[in-house]
Design an enzyme around this catalytic site. Sequence first.
Site, short mmCIF file in Angstrom:
data_model
loop_
_atom_site.label_atom_id
_atom_site.label_comp_id
_atom_site.label_asym_id
_atom_site.label_seq_id
_atom_site.Cartn_x
_atom_site.Cartn_y
_atom_site.Cartn_z
N HIS A 1 52.01 3.50 62.97
CA HIS A 1 52.87 2.91 61.93
C HIS A 1 52.33 1.56 61.46
O HIS A 1 53.10 0.65 61.15
CB HIS A 1 54.31 2.74 62.42
CG HIS A 1 54.99 4.03 62.75
ND1 HIS A 1 55.81 4.69 61.86
CD2 HIS A 1 54.98 4.80 63.87
CE1 HIS A 1 56.28 5.80 62.43
NE2 HIS A 1 55.79 5.90 63.64
N ASN B 1 62.36 8.35 61.83
CA ASN B 1 61.35 8.87 60.92
C ASN B 1 62.02 9.63 59.78
O ASN B 1 63.23 9.83 59.79
CB ASN B 1 60.41 9.84 61.66
CG ASN B 1 59.37 9.11 62.51
OD1 ASN B 1 59.11 7.92 62.33
ND2 ASN B 1 58.78 9.83 63.44
N TYR C 1 58.03 0.13 73.36
CA TYR C 1 58.14 -0.80 72.22
C TYR C 1 58.18 -2.25 72.67
O TYR C 1 57.52 -3.12 72.09
CB TYR C 1 59.37 -0.46 71.37
CG TYR C 1 59.21 0.84 70.60
CD1 TYR C 1 59.12 2.05 71.28
CD2 TYR C 1 59.11 0.87 69.23
CE1 TYR C 1 58.95 3.25 70.61
CE2 TYR C 1 58.95 2.07 68.53
CZ TYR C 1 58.86 3.25 69.23
OH TYR C 1 58.69 4.43 68.56
FE1 HDE Z 1 57.13 5.13 67.90
N1 HDE Z 1 56.00 3.52 68.39
N2 HDE Z 1 56.66 5.97 69.68
N3 HDE Z 1 58.11 6.83 67.39
N4 HDE Z 1 57.59 4.35 66.15
C1 HDE Z 1 55.80 2.45 67.61
O1 HDE Z 1 55.92 0.22 68.28
C2 HDE Z 1 56.14 5.33 70.73
C3 HDE Z 1 58.28 7.93 68.17
C4 HDE Z 1 58.44 4.84 65.22
O2 HDE Z 1 58.18 -0.22 61.43
C5 HDE Z 1 55.08 1.33 68.31
O3 HDE Z 1 56.18 -1.69 67.10
C6 HDE Z 1 56.11 6.20 71.86
C7 HDE Z 1 59.33 8.76 67.66
C8 HDE Z 1 58.51 3.97 64.08
O4 HDE Z 1 57.56 -1.51 63.09
C9 HDE Z 1 54.95 1.87 69.75
C10 HDE Z 1 56.61 7.40 71.44
C11 HDE Z 1 59.76 8.12 66.55
C12 HDE Z 1 57.65 2.91 64.37
C13 HDE Z 1 55.56 3.24 69.63
C14 HDE Z 1 56.98 7.24 70.08
C15 HDE Z 1 58.99 6.93 66.38
C16 HDE Z 1 57.10 3.17 65.68
C17 HDE Z 1 53.83 0.86 67.67
C18 HDE Z 1 56.70 8.67 72.24
C19 HDE Z 1 60.85 8.58 65.59
C20 HDE Z 1 57.32 1.74 63.48
C21 HDE Z 1 54.17 -0.47 67.03
C22 HDE Z 1 57.84 8.77 73.01
C23 HDE Z 1 62.15 8.66 66.21
C24 HDE Z 1 58.30 0.64 63.63
C25 HDE Z 1 55.52 -0.75 67.44
C26 HDE Z 1 57.98 -0.45 62.64
C27 HDE Z 1 56.22 2.32 66.34
C28 HDE Z 1 55.66 4.06 70.70
C29 HDE Z 1 57.50 8.29 69.31
C30 HDE Z 1 59.20 6.06 65.29
C31 HDE Z 1 53.54 1.88 70.32
C32 HDE Z 1 55.61 5.86 73.25
C33 HDE Z 1 59.86 10.06 68.27
C34 HDE Z 1 59.34 4.18 62.83
O5 HDE Z 1 55.67 1.10 70.64
#
Ligand code: HDE
Length: 693
Positions: A74, A147, A361
């Site tokens: 993202h 999402n 996060y």
């Molecule tokens: Fe994320 N995800 N994610 N994700 N995600 C990040 O956090 C992570 C997942 C989502 O506009 C990171 O700040 C793991 C699902 C959005 O700043 C990180 C898993 C969904 C955004 C991270 C998921 C998301 C992130 C990278 C598996 C939808 C952007 C930078 C369990 C429900 C937020 C950050 C923004 C961002 C980890 C899966 C949505 C690395 C471990 C499911 C919208 O922390």
Amino acid sequence: MTDHIALNAGHGGETHQVTDADHPVLTTNHGMPVSDNQNQLKAGQRGPVLLEDEVYREKINHFDHERIPERIVHARGTGAHGYFECTESLADITRADLFQKKGQRTDVFVRFSTVAGGAGSIDTPRDVRGFAVKFYTREGNWDLVGNNIPIFFIQDAIKFPDLVHSVKMEADRGYPQAATAHDTFWDFISLMPEATHMAMWIMSDRTLPKSFATMEGFGIHTFRFVNKEGRSTFVKFHWKPKAGLASALWDETVKTAGADPDYQRRNLFERIGRGDYPEWELGVQLFDEAFADSQPYDVLDATKIIPEEVLPVRIVGKLVLDRYPDNFFAETEQVAFCPSHLVPGIDHTNDPLLQGRLFSYQDTQIKRLGSTNWHQIPINQAKGRDGGCPFLNMQRDGHMQMQVPKGRANYEPNSLHLAGEIGGPREDLENGFKSYPAEEEGQKLRIRAESFADHYSQARLFWRSMDPAEQAHIASAFVFELSKVSIEHVRVAMMANLRNVDEELARRVADGLAMELPEASPTKAPVIDMEPSPALRIIRGPREMHTLEGRTVGIFFADGTDAADLKKVKDAVKAAGGHPLTIAPKVGAVPLSDGSTVKADAQLFGQPSVTVDACAVILSDEACAKLVKEGAAVQWVMDAFGHLKAIGHNASAKPLLDKAGVEPDDGVTDLGGFVEAAKQRYWDREAKVRTLA
Ligand code: HDE
């Protein structure tokens, strides 16, 4: 006010300065006024520069550190401020403050993003969009980090690094950027049957949203609401765009990437600037344990939806984005979302994907923002209570500490208040956050629950719920993506999975690839036929966009265009809530039929029709005769037709339409019928302009 232009010759340099009568004085970061911002300090006219030059050294040193690590996923995104308004009290279901009273408003910051590309990648790849909302509630910040697709690729967070590695640029070659159409992604997906449902969604038009304002959002996981009595209700969150749903076509999205790599962030910025505030309804699906147990899937499995036809979405609030950030870095880049940020009345469930996110996060923010004090950055600060900064605890010190706490009480409990000193904050047993006391028992195991074993039934449900036009897009997207896969067995493995989804889909994709259908891959659980869910459609679905509100209409005109026609179309577009954008071969001064001249908003080459939602062409006979020989003009109209957009035109523009291959249909109108026609796309035209799988 600018009062003069001065030439600051410095000591041998030459700079055109626009100065302001009452401009503030430029200083160093330490407040020292600067006398020369053009030249380094040198030993002599042509001598070496001096280390003692703090004005230069501080400036370049700060510059060298301007970037922070981009988000690992993202990375590419944009954000906006706004508010959430409760439109129906949920006081009986949750004690969360923001849902108590109809009409109550809570400030929010929202960040939209793509997932796979780096911070400098294009806005319109085929990709999932992030929809992350930070609610600054009176009881702390609640982050709903969702999402634009209601499910996810994987069931357990331990697979997330593998998924992300597979989709990002391939490790040896550093490409492709922001694309799933490559070996490593499809290799991983083909070996993870649980990702098949998500593969269907990402091959659909859902990953090509026309704008952020016209896409849905989802919290994905099952969460809990907890009310004042401590009763828990399961909840899934939905954002429904007020404007309706609209996606781009694949050919359109590819061309948009070239025409304007910033298309979606520009669209958001400009909509807000014009006062066309993007708006969504917040919907909830509420259910209890008995409902959960009655479904043929596990509600803790993030690869599953609960169809709206089975459990309706109840609308309880609205989200309005009405203010663009003042500074992209300070706000949009530094905003840090954490699904672990809850408020009293909202709680997690045991969804293993959600549970894994709760750690990730917080961890990533410390890396990205460089300090455990990232919650003190203005965009991240909890600020809901009385406008003041409500966080108050005994956490102290650390990098970039901004607070100056008074007194000695940096521990709790303490009795210093009895001695007349500051005692500091205490727990609030009554109103403080309490986790829902769910019963847990069992062995410690690394295991995937049996109830998570069905990987295909909902993929089939999705396919069978689609409009035929959407099915053709999905099948064609699979053909495109798998054509880019160079390792034969990966393609075969993916096709073997698709056979479990639907035989017709598999056959159409195999035909498109000119390959034999392999045996279906083995399944762990029987694939069942669920009732299709028409609510999942965009095309001809219940929420397809049918309005001009907030949309941009391109009006292509040139020398000699009829002034009255031009005005009439502009006014009619505005009256319908749309945004008229005039486009001409030259922008400066276009002479019209009545002798007047007008400026165009944009130039033909710079504003291809992919950047607008509907197209009007108003030309004089003479201009048209020239433009039929201009490739950009022919392409402008050809793309409008090929992208199934409404085209309104005057009689003199007809030769250009003919040259562009425009055939008559309901979407090709005279100027009078144009605005009504412009509210939609013309899906029936698609068979005339391309061959889909
Ligand atoms: Fe994320 N995800 N994610 N994700 N995600 C990040 O956090 C992570 C997942 C989502 O506009 C990171 O700040 C793991 C699902 C959005 O700043 C990180 C898993 C969904 C955004 C991270 C998921 C998301 C992130 C990278 C598996 C939808 C952007 C930078 C369990 C429900 C937020 C950050 C923004 C961002 C980890 C899966 C949505 C690395 C471990 C499911 C919208 O922390």
